[in-house]
Design an enzyme around this catalytic site. Sequence first.
Site, mmCIF file in Angstrom:
data_model
loop_
_atom_site.group_PDB
_atom_site.id
_atom_site.type_symbol
_atom_site.label_atom_id
_atom_site.label_comp_id
_atom_site.label_asym_id
_atom_site.label_seq_id
_atom_site.Cartn_x
_atom_site.Cartn_y
_atom_site.Cartn_z
ATOM 1 N N ASP A 10 0.852 -1.205 0.000
ATOM 2 C CA ASP A 10 0.000 0.000 0.000
ATOM 3 C C ASP A 10 0.886 1.252 0.000
ATOM 4 O OD1 ASP A 10 -0.838 0.472 3.560
ATOM 5 O OD2 ASP A 10 0.949 -0.414 2.629
ATOM 6 N N ASP A 15 6.733 1.179 2.054
ATOM 7 C CA ASP A 15 6.491 0.225 0.973
ATOM 8 C C ASP A 15 7.393 0.541 -0.211
ATOM 9 O OD1 ASP A 15 3.796 0.988 2.391
ATOM 10 O OD2 ASP A 15 3.453 -1.039 1.633
ATOM 11 N N ASN A 39 -2.354 2.794 3.517
ATOM 12 C CA ASN A 39 -1.693 4.084 3.751
ATOM 13 C C ASN A 39 -2.436 5.214 3.055
ATOM 14 O OD1 ASN A 39 0.507 3.375 5.394
ATOM 15 N ND2 ASN A 39 1.609 2.553 3.637
ATOM 16 N N THR A 124 2.799 -6.060 2.595
ATOM 17 C CA THR A 124 3.263 -4.936 3.408
ATOM 18 C C THR A 124 2.159 -3.912 3.661
ATOM 19 O OG1 THR A 124 4.041 -3.689 1.482
ATOM 20 C CG2 THR A 124 5.616 -5.203 2.536
ATOM 21 N N PHE A 165 -0.961 -0.881 12.443
ATOM 22 C CA PHE A 165 -1.849 -0.342 11.407
ATOM 23 C C PHE A 165 -2.354 -1.396 10.414
ATOM 24 C CE2 PHE A 165 -3.711 2.904 8.851
ATOM 25 C CZ PHE A 165 -3.486 2.558 7.528
ATOM 26 N N ASN A 166 -1.480 -2.166 9.805
ATOM 27 C CA ASN A 166 -1.895 -3.105 8.745
ATOM 28 C C ASN A 166 -2.939 -4.091 9.261
ATOM 29 O OD1 ASN A 166 -0.209 -1.984 6.832
ATOM 30 N ND2 ASN A 166 1.456 -3.430 7.207
ATOM 31 N N HIS A 240 9.577 -0.352 8.544
ATOM 32 C CA HIS A 240 8.665 -1.487 8.705
ATOM 33 C C HIS A 240 8.707 -2.435 7.501
ATOM 34 C CE1 HIS A 240 6.925 0.593 12.166
ATOM 35 N NE2 HIS A 240 6.702 1.653 11.412
ATOM 36 N N ASP A 241 8.218 -1.980 6.370
ATOM 37 C CA ASP A 241 8.071 -2.877 5.206
ATOM 38 C C ASP A 241 9.403 -3.394 4.660
ATOM 39 O OD1 ASP A 241 5.279 -0.887 4.016
ATOM 40 O OD2 ASP A 241 5.365 -2.504 5.484
HETATM 41 O O1 RIB Z 1 2.425 -0.089 10.829
HETATM 42 C C1 RIB Z 1 3.300 0.077 9.741
HETATM 43 C C2 RIB Z 1 2.682 -0.439 8.493
HETATM 44 O O2 RIB Z 1 1.517 0.326 8.177
HETATM 45 C C3 RIB Z 1 3.594 -0.283 7.260
HETATM 46 O O3 RIB Z 1 3.281 -1.279 6.342
HETATM 47 C C4 RIB Z 1 3.209 1.055 6.726
HETATM 48 O O4 RIB Z 1 3.481 1.176 5.320
HETATM 49 C C5 RIB Z 1 1.725 1.042 6.966
HETATM 50 O O5 RIB Z 1 1.114 0.337 5.896
HETATM 51 CA CA CA Z 2 2.758 -0.639 4.041
#
Ligand code: RIB
Ligand code: CA
Length: 310
Positions: A10, A15, A39, A124, A165-166, A240-241
């Site tokens: 996203d 990403d 996102n 991701t 979040f994801n 993160h990703d």
């Molecule tokens: O919490 C971080 C994740 O949420 C990452 O994948 C970031 O790109 C958002 O999508």
């Molecule tokens: Ca992401």
Amino acid sequence: MPRPIIIDCDPGLDDAIALAMALRAPTLDVKAVTTSAGNQTPQKTLHNALGLLTLMQRQDVLVAGGAAKPLMRDLVIADYVHGDTGMGNTHLPAPDFQPVKQTAVELIADLLRTSSEPITLVVTGPMTNIALLLSQHSELKSKIERIVFMGGGMNAGNTTPVAEFNIYVDPEAAEIVLQSGVPLTMAGLNVTHQALVLPQDIERIRSINNPVAAAVASMLDFYLPLYLSHPRGLPGAAMHDPCTIAWLLAPELFESRELWVGVETQGQYTVGMTVVDEFGQNGKPANVEVLTHINRQGFIDLMVECVSRY
Ligand code: RIB
Ligand code: CA
């Protein structure tokens, strides 16, 4: 032989950096990039994916847009992190190619069905597309080598005190994926909050003389202040990703544990929490390889090496 992968993402700043690490890696064969809503809106994440592949000169990669919203909930986006375009202040080239006509699920299913070998799925963003794939094409599970995903955390959250979040965006989808029986590797907040880009690392990337490195440095310029000003008190920006791609490229940088993980979908305060059974208390067999530690400097060196290839 390079490992065949499909990246469902996203984009989204981190990403984008994960894509940059994957698309010139000699040991990875990116078969497709599919996009999810998270996102930013589904329209913007698809546009960003096309713009990133144009920037990275990988218009050969198949691209498909995915589900417009989570399985059962309204879409929540993270424009407060990734900006109005989803790419911070970074201007991507106008996409010079089109996505395929299929949906993300149809494209992934076709690639799995016709592949001579199982394909690794890298996820991701929210897991909506992958949950739909597993639900609508369960006969293709055996063609999925593994799902490597950024999401969740052990007693950690960034969207609520306990939810990442994801997973938070589509907890029902995440639970379908986590209980699917497909081999899983989880890059949760416990490890991604160790994968920090420090100010000096951004200058190292900025000094690389190519347009992708310049774009990555620009994205990090936007992303870093959010972390430095956060009460969590991290000294850098969490990648993160990119941890998903780093694990594929250099698993020796990580430590992990095989644990049972489930997703809370009903809780009043805990929706989207990944419940990680650290001590085997629920008697259920482990279903996820949970990444727990990363060698940060080795990760940064890998990132620089990947971005230097453009
Ligand atoms: O919490 C971080 C994740 O949420 C990452 O994948 C970031 O790109 C958002 O999508
Ligand atoms: Ca992401």
